[in-house]
Design a protein around this motif. Sequence first.
Motif, PDB file in Angstrom:
ATOM      1  N   LEU A 185     -53.214  -0.826   0.687  1.00  0.00           N
ATOM      2  CA  LEU A 185     -52.400  -1.874   1.306  1.00  0.00           C
ATOM      3  C   LEU A 185     -51.103  -2.043   0.530  1.00  0.00           C
ATOM      4  CD1 LEU A 185     -55.158  -4.545   1.985  1.00  0.00           C
ATOM      5  CD2 LEU A 185     -54.093  -3.010   3.642  1.00  0.00           C
ATOM      6  N   PRO A 186     -49.998  -2.319   1.238  1.00  0.00           N
ATOM      7  CA  PRO A 186     -48.744  -2.525   0.517  1.00  0.00           C
ATOM      8  C   PRO A 186     -48.806  -3.773  -0.343  1.00  0.00           C
ATOM      9  CG  PRO A 186     -48.488  -3.028   2.850  1.00  0.00           C
ATOM     10  CD  PRO A 186     -49.867  -2.458   2.666  1.00  0.00           C
ATOM     11  N   ALA A 187     -48.128  -3.733  -1.462  1.00  0.00           N
ATOM     12  CA  ALA A 187     -48.075  -4.896  -2.353  1.00  0.00           C
ATOM     13  C   ALA A 187     -47.279  -6.013  -1.684  1.00  0.00           C
ATOM     14  CB  ALA A 187     -47.418  -4.513  -3.676  1.00  0.00           C
ATOM     15  N   ALA A 188     -47.670  -7.223  -1.940  1.00  0.00           N
ATOM     16  CA  ALA A 188     -46.964  -8.370  -1.377  1.00  0.00           C
ATOM     17  C   ALA A 188     -45.556  -8.437  -1.966  1.00  0.00           C
ATOM     18  CB  ALA A 188     -47.730  -9.652  -1.691  1.00  0.00           C
ATOM     19  N   ALA A 189     -44.608  -8.811  -1.152  1.00  0.00           N
ATOM     20  CA  ALA A 189     -43.226  -8.938  -1.612  1.00  0.00           C
ATOM     21  C   ALA A 189     -43.128 -10.101  -2.597  1.00  0.00           C
ATOM     22  CB  ALA A 189     -42.308  -9.172  -0.432  1.00  0.00           C
ATOM     23  N   VAL A 190     -42.375  -9.902  -3.647  1.00  0.00           N
ATOM     24  CA  VAL A 190     -42.201 -10.925  -4.671  1.00  0.00           C
ATOM     25  C   VAL A 190     -40.795 -11.492  -4.534  1.00  0.00           C
ATOM     26  CG1 VAL A 190     -42.129 -11.359  -7.155  1.00  0.00           C
ATOM     27  CG2 VAL A 190     -43.773  -9.725  -6.222  1.00  0.00           C
ATOM     28  N   ALA A 191     -40.702 -12.783  -4.604  1.00  0.00           N
ATOM     29  CA  ALA A 191     -39.390 -13.427  -4.522  1.00  0.00           C
ATOM     30  C   ALA A 191     -39.155 -14.235  -5.784  1.00  0.00           C
ATOM     31  CB  ALA A 191     -39.325 -14.343  -3.304  1.00  0.00           C
ATOM     32  N   ALA A 192     -37.916 -14.286  -6.194  1.00  0.00           N
ATOM     33  CA  ALA A 192     -37.538 -15.172  -7.285  1.00  0.00           C
ATOM     34  C   ALA A 192     -37.621 -16.597  -6.755  1.00  0.00           C
ATOM     35  CB  ALA A 192     -36.127 -14.856  -7.751  1.00  0.00           C
ATOM     36  N   THR A 193     -38.075 -17.507  -7.574  1.00  0.00           N
ATOM     37  CA  THR A 193     -38.157 -18.907  -7.173  1.00  0.00           C
ATOM     38  C   THR A 193     -36.913 -19.631  -7.675  1.00  0.00           C
ATOM     39  OG1 THR A 193     -40.560 -18.842  -7.281  1.00  0.00           O
ATOM     40  CG2 THR A 193     -39.524 -21.011  -7.329  1.00  0.00           C
ATOM     41  N   GLY A 194     -36.253 -20.321  -6.756  1.00  0.00           N
ATOM     42  CA  GLY A 194     -35.063 -21.075  -7.131  1.00  0.00           C
ATOM     43  C   GLY A 194     -33.832 -20.571  -6.407  1.00  0.00           C
ATOM     44  N   GLY A 195     -32.686 -21.000  -6.868  1.00  0.00           N
ATOM     45  CA  GLY A 195     -31.435 -20.649  -6.209  1.00  0.00           C
ATOM     46  C   GLY A 195     -30.498 -19.875  -7.107  1.00  0.00           C
ATOM     47  N   PHE A 196     -29.682 -19.059  -6.476  1.00  0.00           N
ATOM     48  CA  PHE A 196     -28.604 -18.334  -7.145  1.00  0.00           C
ATOM     49  C   PHE A 196     -27.325 -18.773  -6.447  1.00  0.00           C
ATOM     50  CE2 PHE A 196     -25.725 -14.684  -7.411  1.00  0.00           C
ATOM     51  CZ  PHE A 196     -25.678 -14.531  -8.790  1.00  0.00           C
ATOM     52  N   TYR A 197     -26.368 -19.287  -7.197  1.00  0.00           N
ATOM     53  CA  TYR A 197     -25.156 -19.884  -6.634  1.00  0.00           C
ATOM     54  C   TYR A 197     -23.923 -19.175  -7.179  1.00  0.00           C
ATOM     55  CZ  TYR A 197     -28.761 -23.407  -6.049  1.00  0.00           C
ATOM     56  OH  TYR A 197     -29.937 -24.037  -5.747  1.00  0.00           O
ATOM     57  N   TRP A 198     -22.900 -19.011  -6.331  1.00  0.00           N
ATOM     58  CA  TRP A 198     -21.661 -18.391  -6.811  1.00  0.00           C
ATOM     59  C   TRP A 198     -20.449 -18.978  -6.109  1.00  0.00           C
ATOM     60  CZ3 TRP A 198     -24.796 -16.126  -3.254  1.00  0.00           C
ATOM     61  CH2 TRP A 198     -24.206 -15.592  -2.113  1.00  0.00           C
ATOM     62  N   SER A 199     -19.300 -18.772  -6.732  1.00  0.00           N
ATOM     63  CA  SER A 199     -18.016 -19.261  -6.236  1.00  0.00           C
ATOM     64  C   SER A 199     -17.300 -18.114  -5.521  1.00  0.00           C
ATOM     65  CB  SER A 199     -17.182 -19.766  -7.416  1.00  0.00           C
ATOM     66  OG  SER A 199     -15.905 -20.135  -6.985  1.00  0.00           O
ATOM     67  N   PRO A 200     -17.348 -18.057  -4.186  1.00  0.00           N
ATOM     68  CA  PRO A 200     -16.772 -16.926  -3.466  1.00  0.00           C
ATOM     69  C   PRO A 200     -15.241 -16.897  -3.448  1.00  0.00           C
ATOM     70  CG  PRO A 200     -17.678 -18.505  -1.911  1.00  0.00           C
ATOM     71  CD  PRO A 200     -18.018 -18.990  -3.289  1.00  0.00           C
ATOM     72  N   ASP A 201     -14.592 -18.006  -3.764  1.00  0.00           N
ATOM     73  CA  ASP A 201     -13.129 -18.047  -3.671  1.00  0.00           C
ATOM     74  C   ASP A 201     -12.434 -18.146  -5.017  1.00  0.00           C
ATOM     75  OD1 ASP A 201     -13.688 -20.633  -4.420  1.00  0.00           O
ATOM     76  OD2 ASP A 201     -12.803 -21.555  -2.636  1.00  0.00           O
ATOM     77  N   GLY A 202     -13.189 -18.068  -6.097  1.00  0.00           N
ATOM     78  CA  GLY A 202     -12.591 -18.119  -7.420  1.00  0.00           C
ATOM     79  C   GLY A 202     -12.264 -19.516  -7.905  1.00  0.00           C
ATOM     80  N   SER A 203     -12.629 -20.535  -7.154  1.00  0.00           N
ATOM     81  CA  SER A 203     -12.299 -21.914  -7.529  1.00  0.00           C
ATOM     82  C   SER A 203     -13.227 -22.467  -8.604  1.00  0.00           C
ATOM     83  CB  SER A 203     -12.374 -22.828  -6.301  1.00  0.00           C
ATOM     84  OG  SER A 203     -13.728 -22.978  -5.892  1.00  0.00           O
ATOM     85  N   GLY A 204     -14.366 -21.814  -8.798  1.00  0.00           N
ATOM     86  CA  GLY A 204     -15.363 -22.325  -9.738  1.00  0.00           C
ATOM     87  C   GLY A 204     -16.405 -23.192  -9.073  1.00  0.00           C
ATOM     88  N   THR A 205     -16.197 -23.547  -7.803  1.00  0.00           N
ATOM     89  CA  THR A 205     -17.162 -24.339  -7.049  1.00  0.00           C
ATOM     90  C   THR A 205     -18.164 -23.402  -6.391  1.00  0.00           C
ATOM     91  OG1 THR A 205     -15.496 -26.011  -6.596  1.00  0.00           O
ATOM     92  CG2 THR A 205     -17.443 -26.017  -5.192  1.00  0.00           C
ATOM     93  N   GLN A 206     -19.440 -23.555  -6.739  1.00  0.00           N
ATOM     94  CA  GLN A 206     -20.479 -22.691  -6.178  1.00  0.00           C
ATOM     95  C   GLN A 206     -20.801 -23.140  -4.758  1.00  0.00           C
ATOM     96  OE1 GLN A 206     -20.669 -23.770  -9.479  1.00  0.00           O
ATOM     97  NE2 GLN A 206     -19.940 -21.747 -10.000  1.00  0.00           N
ATOM     98  N   SER A 207     -20.100 -22.566  -3.786  1.00  0.00           N
ATOM     99  CA  SER A 207     -20.277 -22.975  -2.395  1.00  0.00           C
ATOM    100  C   SER A 207     -21.063 -21.946  -1.591  1.00  0.00           C
ATOM    101  CB  SER A 207     -18.922 -23.212  -1.743  1.00  0.00           C
ATOM    102  OG  SER A 207     -18.112 -22.060  -1.851  1.00  0.00           O
ATOM    103  N   ALA A 208     -21.588 -20.923  -2.240  1.00  0.00           N
ATOM    104  CA  ALA A 208     -22.434 -19.935  -1.571  1.00  0.00           C
ATOM    105  C   ALA A 208     -23.713 -19.797  -2.382  1.00  0.00           C
ATOM    106  CB  ALA A 208     -21.711 -18.597  -1.458  1.00  0.00           C
ATOM    107  N   SER A 209     -24.830 -19.466  -1.713  1.00  0.00           N
ATOM    108  CA  SER A 209     -26.083 -19.388  -2.449  1.00  0.00           C
ATOM    109  C   SER A 209     -27.094 -18.469  -1.784  1.00  0.00           C
ATOM    110  CB  SER A 209     -26.704 -20.782  -2.596  1.00  0.00           C
ATOM    111  OG  SER A 209     -27.126 -21.267  -1.337  1.00  0.00           O
ATOM    112  N   LEU A 210     -28.059 -18.053  -2.592  1.00  0.00           N
ATOM    113  CA  LEU A 210     -29.266 -17.368  -2.127  1.00  0.00           C
ATOM    114  C   LEU A 210     -30.429 -18.227  -2.596  1.00  0.00           C
ATOM    115  CD1 LEU A 210     -28.520 -13.722  -3.352  1.00  0.00           C
ATOM    116  CD2 LEU A 210     -28.506 -14.515  -0.981  1.00  0.00           C
TER     117      LEU A 210
END
Length: 101
Positions: A18-43
Motif C-alpha cells: 500500500l502507498p504510504a500516507a502523505a505527510v504534511a507539515a503542520t502550520g503555516g508558511f508565510y511570505w511577502s510577494p511584493d517585497g513590502s515585508g508584509t506576509q500577505s501570501a501563505s501555504l
Amino acid sequence: MKLKTLAVAVATGAAALLPAAAVAATGGFYWSPDGSGTQSASLQNPQAGHCYTLRGTRPPFYAINATDHTVHYYRSAGCSGEAGSLPPSTTGNVTRYVKFD
C-alpha cells in the motif's frame, strides 16, 4: 496453525504494498510577494516533498516558517539547485521554489 501463519504473512505483505500516507507539515508558511515585508501570501499545512512555486513579483521573498518542518528553497523550477533552508519557527529570505521535508 500453518494456515494462520500463512494468513498473517499474506496480510503483512499486502500492507507493505500500500502507498504510504502523505505527510504534511503542520502550520503555516508565510511570505511577502511584493517585497513590502508584509506576509500577505501563505501555504497552510503544506505537503512534504511537494515542490511549490511561490507567487509574487519581487523574489527573494521575506518568509516566516511557522510549520513543524524545515523548508528548503531552490534556484530552479522543479526544486533543483538548492540555495538554502529555513528551519521551523524561523524567518528569512527564500527563493521562488520551496519544498518541505
